[in-house]
Scaffold this active site. Structure first.
Site, PDB file in Angstrom:
ATOM      1  N   HIS A  67      40.281  39.971  44.423  1.00 25.75           N
ATOM      2  CA  HIS A  67      39.000  40.832  44.243  1.00 25.75           C
ATOM      3  C   HIS A  67      37.925  40.244  43.307  1.00 25.75           C
ATOM      4  CE1 HIS A  67      40.759  45.146  45.175  1.00 25.75           C
ATOM      5  NE2 HIS A  67      40.717  44.294  46.476  1.00 25.75           N
ATOM      6  N   GLU A  72      42.967  48.289  38.114  1.00 21.39           N
ATOM      7  CA  GLU A  72      42.960  47.118  37.845  1.00 21.39           C
ATOM      8  C   GLU A  72      42.081  46.453  36.839  1.00 21.39           C
ATOM      9  OE1 GLU A  72      40.892  44.918  41.714  1.00 21.39           O
ATOM     10  OE2 GLU A  72      42.289  46.278  42.127  1.00 21.39           O
TER      11      GLU A  72
END
Lengths: 366, 289
Positions: free
Chosen positions: B249, B212
């Site tokens: 996150h 990511e």
């Protein structure tokens, strides 16, 4: 949490890093009085947390108190990058010889703090990335020994900082070092260790003051909402899956209106989450994408259905559900909404995009 | 790093709701749970295993010691729990806890590295060796998601990693191991280290890397990926995420020019990986490399 400049400088002073004499003002009168007591030329600086303040006209250097009042009046009416200017810092203007850059930050690859220095400061860090010397501070390494870098490192360690940046660290005509601007970001996760200090400084708990009103409301509930310009509302669990859902919508020719991530401990908050994503104007369809590991699909789905029944939004909705609790979740969708989850994420994404572009959704849209 | 059914697993925070639920799930799947840790419940039993005050006490009391420690403990106590597990001689510590202060993580990572202990996480959903054992909170027990096979999967995200396994399983590709490295910016095991473990694993024929945006984990892994002879497919989440926003996150944030989708995709493609636009293209991409 990112501290505004005046709080960052208060911390620098506590660590004996020199800063210009300054006072915070929330009105033009206060600014004028501050300028008078400081005397001479002053800088009037909008207190916002977003970067690029100077370029956006958030700093004025003036010769006398009346002009400081006028500058404050103008700045206090401004919004910089979506953030309202609630206060200004009135500071003694400093005669600068040269500008340096100093920061302590985290090198994620090394998993250690690093010292960042440059003899050329005063510009955005991105613009001088190649000029910055980075030194990783190993676990057994006491860190820098020069007084100001050592103090910045101590502050970084003591206060659980993610970033201590002094830019510019000015060298005055007299050869003294002084911090003209400072950015400090503290670790929200460590706030429990520094409660007294944070309260004393008046550091607000809000994590994102620059977001939209709905984004801030979501953040206050521990939910991560990002608003975008499109027409498909996205509700998913986990940051990775949520980003991937948005990417898949765009790849399928659609446009996400927003997305909301309800992973981790927030997975029980599906009801307010759905209210938030649907309250944005222009939403034409909803995509719910759950892939449960820790976050149970049945708990999340029950929350979504509850909100759906309360709100009765009359929008087309597509579900993709996999992982922990998926069978119970699918049964709830069938029994209470009279529809079936799509067999794959790809099918659900394509259905949501079709609905938003009108081929299936016009009749049902608000 | 690849857990086996023989590994002796200790559960920190075993008496809590999540600790209890997942301990039972892990054991039902085949994970060898040898004990639990709770600071004030030493000498008691919980879900059929002995509870100790610390991992060090557990290691001293249990024949065969502790191979793997898994942490279901709150953020404030996680750093000390990791240090305890490392001192107890665990070969691997799986840290599920999210929101550990990053300075605590940095100290714990340094301590684990010095002791030669593999630290997975923090903020990981765990590791799965389908058909044998899992450690963490992964739906390993659902054969529509995980199946024994020969594809190794590395993921920063638990939810997206689970989805990748769903897509592999749907395509008839079982998994040799799922390695969740966690979503925090600072973590004990890098993508490169997880990749090296799968590359060296004789049970793994092909590798899926789920990355990511944010950080440099994918870029840092390019070298080991380029040197591997196994087929590699990858999906990087965040191609369309707006810059400067934290995407849930803590690790997923693009600041300036570091950690961008373009930089990661380029690095992985130059290393010979097939990078797909959507997760469901992963199984086909493995066949293309």
């Amino acid at each position: 949490m990112k501290l505004p400049e005046h709080q960052a400088k208060e911390l620098l002073r506590r660590y004996h890093i020199p800063t210009p004499a300054g006072r915070l003002a929330t009105t033009a009168d206060e600014a004028r009085a501050a300028a008078e007591s400081i005397g001479g030329r002053v800088a009037v600086k909008a207190q916002v947390r977003s970067g690029g303040r100077g370029k956006a006209g958030g700093i004025a250097v003036v010769d006398a108190a009346p002009a400081a009042g006028e500058a404050a009046e103008r700045l206090l009416a401004m919004e910089l990058n979506g953030e309202r200017v609630a206060s200004v810092l009135v500071e003694q203007a400093v005669d600068i010889d040269t500008e340096r850059y100093l920061a302590v930050a985290i090198d994620p690859s090394a998993g250690r703090p690093m010292l960042m220095t440059s003899d050329r400061g005063g510009v955005e860090v991105e613009a001088m990335a190649d000029d910055i010397e980075r030194t990783v501070i190993a676990a057994a390494d006491p860190g820098p020994s020069e007084p100001i870098p050592a103090a910045a490192h101590r502050l970084f360690t003591d206060l659980d900082a993610l970033l201590v940046e002094i830019n510019p660290l000015a060298v005055t005509a007299d050869g003294e070092l002084i911090a003209l601007d400072a950015k400090i970001e503290l670790d929200d996760a460590a706030a429990f260790r520094h409660r007294d200090l944070l309260d004393e400084l008046g550091v607000a708990d809000d994590v994102d003051v620059t977001g939209t009103e709905r984004e801030r409301r979501a953040a206050a509930m521990g939910l991560r909402l990002i608003e975008l310009g499109g027409d498909i509302a996205v509700l998913a669990n986990g940051a990775g899956l949520t980003m991937a859902t948005m990417d898949a919508i765009v790849a399928a020719g659609g446009s996400p209106a927003n997305f909301l991530e309800i992973g981790g401990d927030a997975y029980t908050k599906a009801t307010p989450a759905l209210e938030l994503v649907l309250s944005q104007p222009g939403v034409r369809s909803l995509l719910v994408n759950f892939c449960g590991a820790f976050a149970r699909c049945d708990v999340m789905t029950a929350g979504v259905i509850e909100a759906w029944e309360t709100l009765q939004p009359g929008l087309p909705v597509s579900f993709s559900i996999a992982g922990t609790g998926m069978d119970e979740a699918a049964a709830m969708v069938r029994d209470r909404l009279g529809m079936a989850p799509h067999p794959t994420m790809g099918d659900a994404v394509r259905a949501a995009v079709d609905a938003s572009t009108g081929s299936a959704g016009d009749g049902a849209a608000r | 790093m690849i857990v086996s059914g023989e590994d002796r697993v200790l559960v920190h925070g075993i008496t809590g709701k999540q600790g209890t639920f997942w301990t039972e799930q892990m054991r039902a799947y085949g994970t060898r749970i040898v004990g639990g840790v709770h600071p004030t419940k030493s000498g008691t039993e919980h879900v059929g295993v002995p509870v100790f005050a610390s991992a060090q006490e557990a290691a001293a009391s249990l024949d065969g010691g502790v191979d793997v420690s898994v942490l279901f403990v709150p953020p404030a106590g996680a750093g000390a729990a990791i240090d305890d597990a490392v001192a107890a001689g665990a070969g691997m510590v799986v840290v599920l806890t999210e929101f550990i202060p990053v300075h605590d993580t940095m100290a714990a990572v340094a301590g684990a590295a010095e002791a030669g202990c593999v630290l997975m996480g923090p903020n990981t959903a765990g590791v799965v060796t389908p058909g044998q054992a899992f450690v963490g909170f992964m739906p390993a027990f659902d054969d529509r998601i995980f199946n024994p096979g020969r594809v190794g999967v590395i993921s920063r995200s638990g939810s997206l990693g689970t989805l990748a396994c769903v897509e592999l399983t749907r395509a008839g590709l079982g998994q040799s191991a799922f390695l969740g490295i966690g979503g925090d910016p600072v973590s004990g095991t890098s993508t490169a280290q997880a990749f090296a473990a799968l590359d060296a694993d004789p049970g793994t024929d092909a590798i899926v890397v789920i990355g990511e945006i944010g950080g440099r984990k994918e870029e840092d892994a390019a070298e080991v990926i380029a040197a591997s002879s196994k087929p590699v497919a990858s999906f990087i989440a965040g191609a369309t995420s707006p810059p400067g926003k934290r995407m849930g996150h803590a690790g997923a944030i693009v600041e300036g020019s570091t950690g961008t989708y373009a930089s990661k995709r380029r690095a992985l493609e130059e290393a010979g990986a097939a990078v797909v636009d959507v997760p469901w293209e992963l199984p086909a991409a493995l066949g293309r490399t």
